[in-house]
Design an enzyme around this catalytic site. Structure first.
Site, PDB file in Angstrom:
ATOM      1  N   LYS A 191       0.829  -1.211   0.000  1.00  0.00           N
ATOM      2  CA  LYS A 191       0.000   0.000   0.000  1.00  0.00           C
ATOM      3  C   LYS A 191       0.859   1.255   0.000  1.00  0.00           C
ATOM      4  CE  LYS A 191      -1.538   2.361   3.328  1.00  0.00           C
ATOM      5  NZ  LYS A 191      -2.112   2.897   4.584  1.00  0.00           N
ATOM      6  N   ASP A 212      -6.425   1.029   1.224  1.00  0.00           N
ATOM      7  CA  ASP A 212      -6.405   1.217   2.675  1.00  0.00           C
ATOM      8  C   ASP A 212      -7.726   0.713   3.252  1.00  0.00           C
ATOM      9  OD1 ASP A 212      -8.266   3.124   1.966  1.00  0.00           O
ATOM     10  OD2 ASP A 212      -7.354   4.744   3.120  1.00  0.00           O
TER      11      ASP A 212
END
Length: 260
Positions: free
Chosen positions: A151, A169
Protein backbone atom coordinates in the site's frame (compact mmCIF):
# COMPACT_ATOMS: atom_id res chain seq x y z
CA UNK A 1 -7.43 -58.44 -43.60
CA UNK A 2 -8.33 -55.49 -41.49
CA UNK A 3 -5.93 -52.58 -41.45
CA UNK A 4 -4.43 -52.57 -37.95
CA UNK A 5 -4.03 -48.81 -38.12
CA UNK A 6 -7.78 -48.37 -38.32
CA UNK A 7 -9.69 -48.50 -35.05
CA UNK A 8 -12.99 -50.34 -35.14
CA UNK A 9 -15.96 -48.12 -34.73
CA UNK A 10 -18.53 -49.36 -32.26
CA UNK A 11 -21.94 -48.00 -31.39
CA UNK A 12 -22.03 -44.29 -30.79
CA UNK A 13 -22.11 -43.39 -27.11
CA UNK A 14 -25.01 -41.52 -25.61
CA UNK A 15 -22.76 -38.45 -25.33
CA UNK A 16 -21.48 -38.56 -28.91
CA UNK A 17 -23.57 -35.58 -29.94
CA UNK A 18 -22.39 -33.45 -27.03
CA UNK A 19 -20.02 -30.72 -28.16
CA UNK A 20 -17.45 -29.84 -25.56
CA UNK A 21 -17.14 -26.06 -25.31
CA UNK A 22 -14.34 -24.23 -23.64
CA UNK A 23 -15.61 -22.20 -20.74
CA UNK A 24 -15.23 -18.46 -21.24
CA UNK A 25 -12.80 -16.66 -18.98
CA UNK A 26 -14.42 -15.67 -15.71
CA UNK A 27 -15.59 -12.07 -15.66
CA UNK A 28 -14.14 -9.70 -13.11
CA UNK A 29 -16.33 -9.77 -10.03
CA UNK A 30 -18.36 -6.55 -9.79
CA UNK A 31 -22.04 -5.68 -9.45
CA UNK A 32 -21.82 -2.86 -11.99
CA UNK A 33 -21.98 -2.66 -15.76
CA UNK A 34 -19.33 -0.81 -17.72
CA UNK A 35 -21.71 2.11 -18.19
CA UNK A 36 -22.48 2.26 -14.47
CA UNK A 37 -18.79 2.26 -13.58
CA UNK A 38 -18.14 5.03 -16.07
CA UNK A 39 -20.90 7.11 -14.49
CA UNK A 40 -19.72 6.51 -10.93
CA UNK A 41 -16.25 7.82 -11.62
CA UNK A 42 -17.51 10.60 -13.89
CA UNK A 43 -19.49 11.94 -10.95
CA UNK A 44 -16.52 11.62 -8.62
CA UNK A 45 -14.46 13.58 -11.15
CA UNK A 46 -17.03 16.38 -11.19
CA UNK A 47 -17.24 16.44 -7.40
CA UNK A 48 -13.45 16.46 -6.88
CA UNK A 49 -11.62 17.29 -10.14
CA UNK A 50 -8.17 17.19 -8.50
CA UNK A 51 -8.34 14.97 -5.40
CA UNK A 52 -5.26 14.85 -3.19
CA UNK A 53 -3.92 12.68 -0.44
CA UNK A 54 -4.14 14.29 2.99
CA UNK A 55 -0.71 13.43 4.37
CA UNK A 56 1.54 16.48 4.57
CA UNK A 57 4.91 16.07 2.85
CA UNK A 58 7.51 18.14 1.03
CA UNK A 59 9.23 15.60 -1.24
CA UNK A 60 9.19 11.86 -2.09
CA UNK A 61 11.24 11.00 1.01
CA UNK A 62 8.94 12.74 3.49
CA UNK A 63 6.00 11.14 1.67
CA UNK A 64 7.48 7.65 2.16
CA UNK A 65 8.01 8.38 5.85
CA UNK A 66 4.53 9.87 6.31
CA UNK A 67 2.77 6.94 4.64
CA UNK A 68 4.83 4.41 6.59
CA UNK A 69 3.90 6.20 9.82
CA UNK A 70 0.20 6.25 8.88
CA UNK A 71 -0.26 2.49 9.35
CA UNK A 72 -2.91 2.06 12.06
CA UNK A 73 -2.99 5.84 12.54
CA UNK A 74 -5.02 8.73 11.12
CA UNK A 75 -3.64 11.17 8.56
CA UNK A 76 -4.45 14.04 10.91
CA UNK A 77 -2.50 12.41 13.72
CA UNK A 78 0.50 11.75 11.48
CA UNK A 79 0.46 15.32 10.16
CA UNK A 80 0.49 16.69 13.69
CA UNK A 81 3.57 14.63 14.54
CA UNK A 82 5.54 15.11 11.33
CA UNK A 83 5.26 18.88 10.91
CA UNK A 84 8.09 19.49 13.35
CA UNK A 85 10.01 16.35 12.30
CA UNK A 86 10.15 17.29 8.62
CA UNK A 87 11.38 20.79 9.42
CA UNK A 88 14.61 19.31 10.77
CA UNK A 89 14.83 16.07 8.76
CA UNK A 90 13.52 16.18 5.20
CA UNK A 91 16.22 13.96 3.64
CA UNK A 92 17.48 10.45 4.49
CA UNK A 93 20.83 11.76 5.70
CA UNK A 94 19.26 14.38 7.96
CA UNK A 95 17.01 11.68 9.41
CA UNK A 96 20.06 9.51 10.13
CA UNK A 97 21.83 12.47 11.71
CA UNK A 98 18.80 13.00 13.95
CA UNK A 99 18.94 9.43 15.21
CA UNK A 100 16.34 6.90 16.30
CA UNK A 101 15.86 8.25 19.82
CA UNK A 102 15.04 11.78 18.64
CA UNK A 103 12.79 10.45 15.87
CA UNK A 104 10.86 8.61 18.60
CA UNK A 105 10.43 11.85 20.50
CA UNK A 106 8.88 13.54 17.46
CA UNK A 107 6.43 10.73 16.64
CA UNK A 108 5.55 9.40 20.11
CA UNK A 109 1.92 10.48 19.71
CA UNK A 110 1.54 7.95 16.87
CA UNK A 111 0.66 4.33 17.57
CA UNK A 112 3.54 1.82 17.44
CA UNK A 113 5.96 4.75 17.42
CA UNK A 114 8.96 2.78 18.70
CA UNK A 115 8.90 0.26 15.88
CA UNK A 116 8.06 2.96 13.34
CA UNK A 117 11.03 5.09 14.45
CA UNK A 118 13.27 2.06 13.97
CA UNK A 119 11.88 1.55 10.46
CA UNK A 120 12.31 5.23 9.55
CA UNK A 121 15.99 5.06 10.46
CA UNK A 122 16.44 1.72 8.67
CA UNK A 123 14.76 2.89 5.47
CA UNK A 124 16.79 6.12 5.56
CA UNK A 125 19.97 4.06 5.86
CA UNK A 126 19.00 1.89 2.90
CA UNK A 127 18.17 4.94 0.79
CA UNK A 128 21.60 6.40 1.53
CA UNK A 129 23.49 3.12 1.06
CA UNK A 130 21.73 1.72 -2.00
CA UNK A 131 19.88 4.57 -3.74
CA UNK A 132 22.17 7.59 -3.29
CA UNK A 133 19.63 9.16 -0.95
CA UNK A 134 16.83 9.14 -3.54
CA UNK A 135 13.48 7.37 -3.32
CA UNK A 136 13.27 4.66 -6.00
CA UNK A 137 10.54 4.82 -8.60
CA UNK A 138 9.66 1.13 -8.93
CA UNK A 139 7.34 -0.99 -6.83
CA UNK A 140 9.90 -3.78 -6.49
CA UNK A 141 12.51 -1.43 -5.03
CA UNK A 142 10.13 0.47 -2.77
CA UNK A 143 8.81 -2.62 -1.00
CA UNK A 144 12.38 -3.54 -0.06
CA UNK A 145 12.51 -0.52 2.24
CA UNK A 146 11.88 -1.35 5.93
CA UNK A 147 8.31 -0.52 6.94
CA UNK A 148 7.18 -0.09 3.33
CA UNK A 149 4.50 -2.51 2.17
CA UNK A 150 2.43 -2.77 -0.98
CA UNK A 151 0.00 0.00 0.00
CA UNK A 152 2.75 2.45 0.93
CA UNK A 153 4.60 1.75 -2.31
CA UNK A 154 1.44 2.35 -4.34
CA UNK A 155 0.77 5.67 -2.59
CA UNK A 156 4.32 6.86 -3.26
CA UNK A 157 4.25 5.79 -6.91
CA UNK A 158 0.99 7.68 -7.39
CA UNK A 159 1.59 10.84 -5.39
CA UNK A 160 5.33 11.29 -5.95
CA UNK A 161 5.81 9.87 -9.42
CA UNK A 162 2.42 10.18 -11.15
CA UNK A 163 1.81 6.49 -11.74
CA UNK A 164 -1.71 5.04 -11.84
CA UNK A 165 -1.89 2.69 -8.85
CA UNK A 166 -4.51 1.49 -6.39
CA UNK A 167 -3.45 1.85 -2.77
CA UNK A 168 -6.03 -0.17 -0.84
CA UNK A 169 -6.40 1.22 2.67
CA UNK A 170 -9.21 0.51 5.15
CA UNK A 171 -11.54 2.98 3.42
CA UNK A 172 -11.09 1.52 -0.05
CA UNK A 173 -11.32 -2.05 1.24
CA UNK A 174 -14.61 -1.20 2.95
CA UNK A 175 -16.04 0.69 -0.03
CA UNK A 176 -15.10 -1.96 -2.60
CA UNK A 177 -16.89 -4.62 -0.55
CA UNK A 178 -19.79 -2.56 0.81
CA UNK A 179 -21.00 -1.23 -2.54
CA UNK A 180 -19.91 -4.43 -4.35
CA UNK A 181 -17.69 -2.56 -6.78
CA UNK A 182 -14.75 -4.96 -6.42
CA UNK A 183 -15.39 -7.32 -3.52
CA UNK A 184 -12.50 -9.32 -2.15
CA UNK A 185 -11.32 -11.02 1.01
CA UNK A 186 -7.90 -9.36 1.11
CA UNK A 187 -6.51 -5.92 0.15
CA UNK A 188 -4.45 -7.54 -2.63
CA UNK A 189 -7.58 -9.18 -4.07
CA UNK A 190 -9.49 -5.90 -3.96
CA UNK A 191 -6.57 -4.05 -5.54
CA UNK A 192 -6.36 -6.49 -8.45
CA UNK A 193 -10.10 -6.27 -9.10
CA UNK A 194 -10.23 -2.48 -8.86
CA UNK A 195 -7.40 -2.18 -11.36
CA UNK A 196 -9.62 -4.08 -13.79
CA UNK A 197 -13.04 -2.55 -13.10
CA UNK A 198 -12.12 1.15 -12.81
CA UNK A 199 -12.35 2.81 -16.24
CA UNK A 200 -8.85 3.53 -17.55
CA UNK A 201 -9.39 7.26 -17.99
CA UNK A 202 -10.25 7.60 -14.31
CA UNK A 203 -7.66 5.21 -12.86
CA UNK A 204 -5.04 7.78 -11.86
CA UNK A 205 -7.33 9.60 -9.39
CA UNK A 206 -9.54 6.62 -8.49
CA UNK A 207 -7.86 5.62 -5.24
CA UNK A 208 -8.10 9.17 -3.88
CA UNK A 209 -11.75 9.46 -4.89
CA UNK A 210 -12.57 6.19 -3.15
CA UNK A 211 -10.59 7.07 -0.01
CA UNK A 212 -12.27 10.48 0.30
CA UNK A 213 -15.69 9.00 -0.45
CA UNK A 214 -15.16 6.47 2.34
CA UNK A 215 -13.76 9.04 4.75
CA UNK A 216 -16.42 11.71 4.36
CA UNK A 217 -19.56 10.08 2.88
CA UNK A 218 -19.65 6.29 2.95
CA UNK A 219 -18.41 6.22 6.54
CA UNK A 220 -17.62 3.07 8.48
CA UNK A 221 -20.26 3.38 11.19
CA UNK A 222 -23.09 4.80 9.12
CA UNK A 223 -22.93 5.66 5.44
CA UNK A 224 -24.38 9.12 4.78
CA UNK A 225 -26.39 8.08 1.72
CA UNK A 226 -28.27 11.39 1.69
CA UNK A 227 -24.94 13.09 0.85
CA UNK A 228 -23.87 10.55 -1.78
CA UNK A 229 -23.66 11.54 -5.45
CA UNK A 230 -23.93 7.90 -6.58
CA UNK A 231 -26.85 6.86 -4.34
CA UNK A 232 -29.04 5.99 -7.34
CA UNK A 233 -26.36 3.71 -8.84
CA UNK A 234 -25.05 2.19 -5.62
CA UNK A 235 -25.88 -1.48 -5.10
CA UNK A 236 -25.00 -1.69 -1.42
CA UNK A 237 -27.58 -3.60 0.63
CA UNK A 238 -26.90 -1.08 3.41
CA UNK A 239 -27.89 2.05 1.53
CA UNK A 240 -30.73 4.14 2.91
CA UNK A 241 -31.49 6.39 -0.07
CA UNK A 242 -31.88 6.08 -3.83
CA UNK A 243 -31.77 9.83 -4.42
CA UNK A 244 -28.32 11.15 -5.33
CA UNK A 245 -26.99 14.31 -3.72
CA UNK A 246 -26.60 17.33 -6.02
CA UNK A 247 -23.57 16.89 -8.26
CA UNK A 248 -21.51 19.99 -7.59
CA UNK A 249 -17.79 20.60 -7.22
CA UNK A 250 -16.72 20.56 -3.58
CA UNK A 251 -14.55 23.31 -2.03
CA UNK A 252 -10.80 22.75 -2.37
CA UNK A 253 -9.29 20.33 0.13
CA UNK A 254 -7.49 21.88 3.07
CA UNK A 255 -4.61 19.52 3.70
CA UNK A 256 -3.66 19.16 7.34
CA UNK A 257 -7.05 20.02 8.76
CA UNK A 258 -8.97 16.95 7.71
CA UNK A 259 -11.50 15.42 10.02
CA UNK A 260 -10.94 11.69 10.29
Amino acid sequence: MANPKLKSVGKPSQNSNVITRRKPAAAVKTAYSVAEREEIFRRFSVQRPEPRGELEHTNPFTLVVAVALSAQATDAGVNKATRALFKVADTPQKMLDLGEEKVRDYIKTIGLYRNKAKNVIALSQMLVDEFAGKVPETHEELVRLPGVGRKTANVVLSMAFGQATMAVDTHIFRIANRIRLAPGKTPDEVEARLMKVVPKQYLYHAHHWLILHGRYTCKARRPECECCVIADICKSPEKSSDIPAPLVELPPQVIGEAVE
